[in-house]
Design a protein around this motif. Structure first.
Motif, PDB file in Angstrom:
ATOM      1  N   LEU A  15      22.292 -13.831  11.028  1.00  0.00           N
ATOM      2  CA  LEU A  15      23.179 -15.413  10.561  1.00  0.00           C
ATOM      3  C   LEU A  15      23.323 -15.017   9.335  1.00  0.00           C
ATOM      4  CD1 LEU A  15      21.346 -17.569  13.274  1.00  0.00           C
ATOM      5  CD2 LEU A  15      23.212 -16.354  13.117  1.00  0.00           C
ATOM      6  N   GLY A  16      22.942 -14.507   8.038  1.00  0.00           N
ATOM      7  CA  GLY A  16      23.074 -14.576   7.136  1.00  0.00           C
ATOM      8  C   GLY A  16      22.237 -16.088   6.008  1.00  0.00           C
ATOM      9  N   ARG A  17      21.362 -16.790   7.251  1.00  0.00           N
ATOM     10  CA  ARG A  17      21.020 -17.782   6.846  1.00  0.00           C
ATOM     11  C   ARG A  17      19.252 -17.944   7.933  1.00  0.00           C
ATOM     12  NH1 ARG A  17      21.143 -21.383  11.103  1.00  0.00           N
ATOM     13  NH2 ARG A  17      22.551 -21.461  12.657  1.00  0.00           N
ATOM     14  N   GLY A  18      18.678 -19.239   7.147  1.00  0.00           N
ATOM     15  CA  GLY A  18      17.545 -19.518   7.845  1.00  0.00           C
ATOM     16  C   GLY A  18      17.617 -20.031   9.371  1.00  0.00           C
ATOM     17  N   ILE A  19      16.578 -20.114  10.421  1.00  0.00           N
ATOM     18  CA  ILE A  19      16.448 -21.158  12.032  1.00  0.00           C
ATOM     19  C   ILE A  19      15.969 -22.533  11.340  1.00  0.00           C
ATOM     20  CG2 ILE A  19      15.882 -20.159  13.750  1.00  0.00           C
ATOM     21  CD1 ILE A  19      14.998 -17.175  13.202  1.00  0.00           C
ATOM     22  N   VAL A  64      18.931  -6.711  20.232  1.00  0.00           N
ATOM     23  CA  VAL A  64      19.860  -6.144  20.073  1.00  0.00           C
ATOM     24  C   VAL A  64      21.052  -7.344  20.477  1.00  0.00           C
ATOM     25  CG1 VAL A  64      21.883  -5.537  18.710  1.00  0.00           C
ATOM     26  CG2 VAL A  64      19.494  -4.183  18.179  1.00  0.00           C
ATOM     27  N   MET A  65      20.780  -7.074  21.437  1.00  0.00           N
ATOM     28  CA  MET A  65      21.720  -8.402  22.889  1.00  0.00           C
ATOM     29  C   MET A  65      21.527  -9.256  22.848  1.00  0.00           C
ATOM     30  SD  MET A  65      23.981  -5.706  23.377  1.00  0.00           S
ATOM     31  CE  MET A  65      25.340  -6.288  24.744  1.00  0.00           C
ATOM     32  N   GLY A  66      19.858  -9.502  22.545  1.00  0.00           N
ATOM     33  CA  GLY A  66      19.968 -11.146  22.855  1.00  0.00           C
ATOM     34  C   GLY A  66      19.622 -12.016  21.534  1.00  0.00           C
ATOM     35  N   ILE A  67      20.070 -10.959  20.246  1.00  0.00           N
ATOM     36  CA  ILE A  67      20.885 -11.670  19.176  1.00  0.00           C
ATOM     37  C   ILE A  67      22.306 -12.158  19.505  1.00  0.00           C
ATOM     38  CG2 ILE A  67      21.124 -11.739  16.355  1.00  0.00           C
ATOM     39  CD1 ILE A  67      18.252 -10.447  16.875  1.00  0.00           C
ATOM     40  N   VAL A  68      22.650 -11.180  19.648  1.00  0.00           N
ATOM     41  CA  VAL A  68      24.317 -11.015  19.741  1.00  0.00           C
ATOM     42  C   VAL A  68      25.352 -11.758  21.308  1.00  0.00           C
ATOM     43  CG1 VAL A  68      26.499  -9.141  20.253  1.00  0.00           C
ATOM     44  CG2 VAL A  68      24.556  -8.458  18.902  1.00  0.00           C
ATOM     45  N   ASN A  69      24.317 -12.117  21.893  1.00  0.00           N
ATOM     46  CA  ASN A  69      24.818 -13.422  22.775  1.00  0.00           C
ATOM     47  C   ASN A  69      23.777 -14.232  22.918  1.00  0.00           C
ATOM     48  OD1 ASN A  69      26.290 -11.350  24.202  1.00  0.00           O
ATOM     49  ND2 ASN A  69      24.416 -10.378  24.862  1.00  0.00           N
ATOM     50  N   SER A  70      23.116 -15.286  21.915  1.00  0.00           N
ATOM     51  CA  SER A  70      22.404 -15.992  21.315  1.00  0.00           C
ATOM     52  C   SER A  70      23.835 -17.377  20.751  1.00  0.00           C
ATOM     53  CB  SER A  70      21.635 -15.723  20.886  1.00  0.00           C
ATOM     54  OG  SER A  70      21.644 -15.820  18.792  1.00  0.00           O
ATOM     55  N   VAL A  71      23.473 -18.839  20.771  1.00  0.00           N
ATOM     56  CA  VAL A  71      24.168 -19.240  20.339  1.00  0.00           C
ATOM     57  C   VAL A  71      24.208 -19.340  18.900  1.00  0.00           C
ATOM     58  CG1 VAL A  71      24.159 -22.214  20.827  1.00  0.00           C
ATOM     59  CG2 VAL A  71      24.130 -20.699  22.851  1.00  0.00           C
ATOM     60  N   PRO A  72      23.031 -19.262  18.296  1.00  0.00           N
ATOM     61  CA  PRO A  72      23.387 -19.477  17.528  1.00  0.00           C
ATOM     62  C   PRO A  72      24.326 -18.078  16.611  1.00  0.00           C
ATOM     63  CG  PRO A  72      21.098 -19.539  18.475  1.00  0.00           C
ATOM     64  CD  PRO A  72      21.697 -18.881  18.667  1.00  0.00           C
ATOM     65  N   PHE A  73      24.613 -17.448  17.134  1.00  0.00           N
ATOM     66  CA  PHE A  73      25.705 -15.957  16.431  1.00  0.00           C
ATOM     67  C   PHE A  73      26.382 -16.505  16.642  1.00  0.00           C
ATOM     68  CE2 PHE A  73      26.534 -11.603  16.484  1.00  0.00           C
ATOM     69  CZ  PHE A  73      26.781 -10.798  15.494  1.00  0.00           C
ATOM     70  N   MET A  85      27.930 -19.200  18.337  1.00  0.00           N
ATOM     71  CA  MET A  85      28.465 -20.327  17.468  1.00  0.00           C
ATOM     72  C   MET A  85      28.737 -20.450  15.729  1.00  0.00           C
ATOM     73  SD  MET A  85      29.645 -21.483  20.538  1.00  0.00           S
ATOM     74  CE  MET A  85      30.172 -22.713  19.909  1.00  0.00           C
ATOM     75  N   GLU A  86      28.631 -19.493  15.401  1.00  0.00           N
ATOM     76  CA  GLU A  86      28.160 -19.131  13.503  1.00  0.00           C
ATOM     77  C   GLU A  86      29.395 -19.595  12.671  1.00  0.00           C
ATOM     78  OE1 GLU A  86      26.688 -19.013   9.764  1.00  0.00           O
ATOM     79  OE2 GLU A  86      25.359 -19.098  11.773  1.00  0.00           O
ATOM     80  N   ARG A  87      29.717 -20.252  12.099  1.00  0.00           N
ATOM     81  CA  ARG A  87      30.459 -20.738  11.374  1.00  0.00           C
ATOM     82  C   ARG A  87      31.048 -19.796  10.415  1.00  0.00           C
ATOM     83  NH1 ARG A  87      31.358 -26.848   9.535  1.00  0.00           N
ATOM     84  NH2 ARG A  87      29.215 -26.542   9.001  1.00  0.00           N
ATOM     85  N   LYS A  88      32.509 -18.959   9.656  1.00  0.00           N
ATOM     86  CA  LYS A  88      32.455 -18.436   8.758  1.00  0.00           C
ATOM     87  C   LYS A  88      33.521 -18.772   7.775  1.00  0.00           C
ATOM     88  CE  LYS A  88      30.596 -14.508  11.240  1.00  0.00           C
ATOM     89  NZ  LYS A  88      29.646 -14.437  10.349  1.00  0.00           N
ATOM     90  N   GLU A  89      32.872 -18.644   7.002  1.00  0.00           N
ATOM     91  CA  GLU A  89      33.819 -19.085   5.980  1.00  0.00           C
ATOM     92  C   GLU A  89      35.109 -18.535   5.769  1.00  0.00           C
ATOM     93  OE1 GLU A  89      32.092 -19.698   1.923  1.00  0.00           O
ATOM     94  OE2 GLU A  89      30.166 -20.027   2.654  1.00  0.00           O
ATOM     95  N   VAL A  90      35.893 -19.566   5.137  1.00  0.00           N
ATOM     96  CA  VAL A  90      37.122 -19.228   5.378  1.00  0.00           C
ATOM     97  C   VAL A  90      38.299 -19.400   3.682  1.00  0.00           C
ATOM     98  CG1 VAL A  90      39.854 -19.305   6.017  1.00  0.00           C
ATOM     99  CG2 VAL A  90      38.426 -20.387   7.120  1.00  0.00           C
ATOM    100  N   SER A  91      38.057 -18.050   3.310  1.00  0.00           N
ATOM    101  CA  SER A  91      38.755 -17.753   2.124  1.00  0.00           C
ATOM    102  C   SER A  91      39.960 -18.403   1.972  1.00  0.00           C
ATOM    103  CB  SER A  91      38.344 -16.139   1.256  1.00  0.00           C
ATOM    104  OG  SER A  91      39.155 -15.342   2.431  1.00  0.00           O
ATOM    105  N   LYS A  92      40.576 -18.054   0.071  1.00  0.00           N
ATOM    106  CA  LYS A  92      42.033 -18.969   0.741  1.00  0.00           C
ATOM    107  C   LYS A  92      43.055 -17.902  -0.584  1.00  0.00           C
ATOM    108  CE  LYS A  92      41.055 -24.177   1.115  1.00  0.00           C
ATOM    109  NZ  LYS A  92      40.922 -25.163   0.096  1.00  0.00           N
TER     110      LYS A  92
END
Length: 66
Positions: free
Chosen positions: A18-22, A48-57, A59-66
């Protein structure tokens, strides 16, 4: 103590993915991943598959660069 180890490893891997805490509300997701891991004989691929299929992973929002 496999479950305790699996839970700690799952938390650390999810934090990395996630690149952040839980957050507190994501703890049930960690428990669900650990349960799936136990059901699949603690295979790393199941983690690995459990993490990839998890809701937090998923639904993680990505920052949009301008």
């Amino acid at each position: 103590q496999r479950d305790a180890f699996a839970e700690g490893l799952t938390e650390k891997m999810l934090i990395y993915a996630l690149g952040r805490g839980i957050e507190r509300y994501e703890r049930p997701d960690v428990k669900q991943i650990v349960a799936g891991l136990a059901a699949n004989d603690y295979k790393f691929s199941a983690l690995v598959m459990g993490i990839v299929n998890s809701v937090p992973f998923q639904m993680e929002r990505k920052e949009v660069s301008k």
